[in-house]
Design a protein around this motif. Structure first.
Motif, short mmCIF file in Angstrom:
data_model
loop_
_atom_site.label_atom_id
_atom_site.label_comp_id
_atom_site.label_asym_id
_atom_site.label_seq_id
_atom_site.Cartn_x
_atom_site.Cartn_y
_atom_site.Cartn_z
N LEU A 118 0.36 -1.06 0.08
CA LEU A 118 0.72 -0.26 -0.10
C LEU A 118 0.86 1.10 0.11
O LEU A 118 1.25 1.49 0.96
N ASP A 119 0.68 2.18 -1.01
CA ASP A 119 1.28 3.49 -1.03
C ASP A 119 0.44 4.72 -0.22
O ASP A 119 1.15 5.17 0.83
N HIS A 120 -1.34 5.07 -0.63
CA HIS A 120 -1.66 5.52 0.42
C HIS A 120 -3.09 5.59 0.14
O HIS A 120 -2.97 4.49 -0.98
N ALA A 121 -3.35 5.79 0.34
CA ALA A 121 -5.00 6.01 0.42
C ALA A 121 -6.20 7.03 0.54
O ALA A 121 -5.15 7.80 1.20
N GLU A 122 -7.03 6.54 0.27
CA GLU A 122 -8.35 7.94 -0.13
C GLU A 122 -9.74 7.11 1.10
O GLU A 122 -10.13 6.97 0.16
N PRO A 123 -10.49 7.58 1.75
CA PRO A 123 -8.78 8.52 3.32
C PRO A 123 -8.09 7.92 3.17
O PRO A 123 -7.62 7.05 3.33
N ARG A 124 -7.74 9.07 3.81
CA ARG A 124 -5.53 8.88 4.00
C ARG A 124 -5.86 7.52 5.11
O ARG A 124 -6.06 7.85 6.46
N VAL A 125 -5.03 6.92 5.17
CA VAL A 125 -4.74 5.75 6.89
C VAL A 125 -4.92 6.82 7.44
O VAL A 125 -3.53 7.55 8.21
N GLY A 126 -5.36 6.10 8.87
CA GLY A 126 -5.27 6.57 10.54
C GLY A 126 -6.23 8.24 10.00
O GLY A 126 -6.53 8.66 11.28
N ASN A 127 -6.91 8.33 9.61
CA ASN A 127 -6.84 9.83 9.27
C ASN A 127 -8.20 10.33 9.95
O ASN A 127 -9.52 8.93 9.52
N LYS A 128 -9.12 10.96 10.00
CA LYS A 128 -10.58 11.30 10.47
C LYS A 128 -10.89 12.42 9.02
O LYS A 128 -10.58 13.34 8.82
N VAL A 129 -12.41 11.95 8.60
CA VAL A 129 -12.78 12.73 7.68
C VAL A 129 -14.37 13.07 8.22
O VAL A 129 -14.25 12.48 9.07
N GLY A 130 -14.84 14.15 8.04
CA GLY A 130 -16.95 15.08 8.48
C GLY A 130 -17.63 13.98 8.16
O GLY A 130 -18.01 13.54 8.89
N ASN A 131 -17.77 13.17 6.64
CA ASN A 131 -18.50 12.59 6.60
C ASN A 131 -18.41 11.24 5.74
O ASN A 131 -17.08 10.99 5.48
N PRO A 132 -19.12 10.09 6.38
CA PRO A 132 -18.55 8.80 5.72
C PRO A 132 -18.67 9.32 4.37
O PRO A 132 -18.63 9.63 3.21
N PRO A 133 -17.47 8.35 4.03
CA PRO A 133 -16.42 8.70 2.15
C PRO A 133 -18.01 7.83 1.18
O PRO A 133 -18.17 6.69 1.96
N ARG A 134 -18.06 8.71 -0.02
CA ARG A 134 -19.05 7.59 -1.02
C ARG A 134 -17.70 5.97 -1.39
O ARG A 134 -18.60 5.92 -1.44
N GLU A 135 -16.67 6.55 -1.18
CA GLU A 135 -15.85 5.46 -1.54
C GLU A 135 -14.31 5.15 -1.22
O GLU A 135 -14.36 6.20 0.15
N VAL A 136 -13.40 4.45 -0.72
CA VAL A 136 -12.17 4.36 -0.72
C VAL A 136 -11.40 3.73 -1.53
O VAL A 136 -11.77 3.10 -2.66
N THR A 137 -10.57 4.74 -1.56
CA THR A 137 -9.21 4.24 -3.24
C THR A 137 -7.78 4.01 -2.84
O THR A 137 -7.57 4.35 -1.57
N LEU A 138 -7.33 2.39 -2.83
CA LEU A 138 -5.85 2.60 -3.00
C LEU A 138 -5.23 2.57 -3.05
O LEU A 138 -5.50 2.03 -4.36
N TRP A 139 -3.50 2.66 -3.18
CA TRP A 139 -3.21 3.34 -4.35
C TRP A 139 -1.32 2.26 -4.16
O TRP A 139 -1.14 2.15 -2.85
N PHE A 140 -0.90 1.16 -4.41
CA PHE A 140 -0.31 0.60 -4.67
C PHE A 140 1.23 0.76 -5.30
O PHE A 140 1.49 1.56 -6.02
N THR A 141 2.21 0.10 -4.46
CA THR A 141 3.65 -0.06 -5.18
C THR A 141 3.58 -0.63 -6.66
O THR A 141 4.42 -0.41 -7.09
N GLN A 142 2.17 -1.26 -7.08
CA GLN A 142 2.69 -2.18 -8.13
C GLN A 142 1.12 -2.42 -9.20
O GLN A 142 0.37 -2.17 -8.48
N LYS A 143 1.48 -2.56 -10.09
CA LYS A 143 -0.25 -2.80 -10.54
C LYS A 143 -0.41 -4.07 -10.27
O LYS A 143 0.06 -5.05 -9.65
#
Ligand code: CU
Length: 118
Positions: A27-52
């Motif tokens: 895992l390179d990074h994610a949205e919502p960010r790992v360990g972060n707090k967001v105001g509203n439930p997100p519509r989706e979670v996206t993860l970016w990896f170090t390889q295809k």
């Protein structure tokens, strides 16, 4: 017999050096960010990896504050990116569990949390 043994040794050496040389998909990074707090439930979670990623063997599950599944099911995969839609689940801690097969044929998995709240 000697030829067979030296052949096996070569195979063993080849597989060892292959696993050393390869980076896997972490895992390179994610949205919502790992360990972060967001105001509203997100519509989706996206993860970016170090390889295809290989789409057929990669998945995400997301559970909401009361332990219920909040992901819509099938993950969408494009290159090194994987997303899943969420159904929404109120405020609290969300757990994201991922498992991916990268194009180098190695499987990796992991998990992280993010918070929803004021
Ligand atoms: Cu690998």
């Amino acid at each position: 017999m000697l030829r067979l043994i030296s052949g096996l040794m070569l195979l063993l050496l080849a597989s060892l050096s292959a696993s050393d040389a390869c980076a896997h998909a972490f895992l390179d990074h994610a949205e919502p960010r790992v360990g972060n707090k967001v105001g509203n439930p997100p519509r989706e979670v996206t993860l970016w990896f170090t390889q295809k990623l290989e789409a057929a063997f990669s998945s995400i599950t997301v559970t909401g504050p009361s332990g219920q599944r909040v992901d819509a099911g099938k993950a969408r995969i494009s290159g090194d990116q994987m997303s899943v839609s969420l159904k929404g689940g109120g405020t609290g801690t969300y757990h994201v569990n991922w498992r991916v097969l990268s194009v180098d044929t190695h499987t990796t998995d992991g998990s992280f949390t993010f918070q929803v709240g004021p």
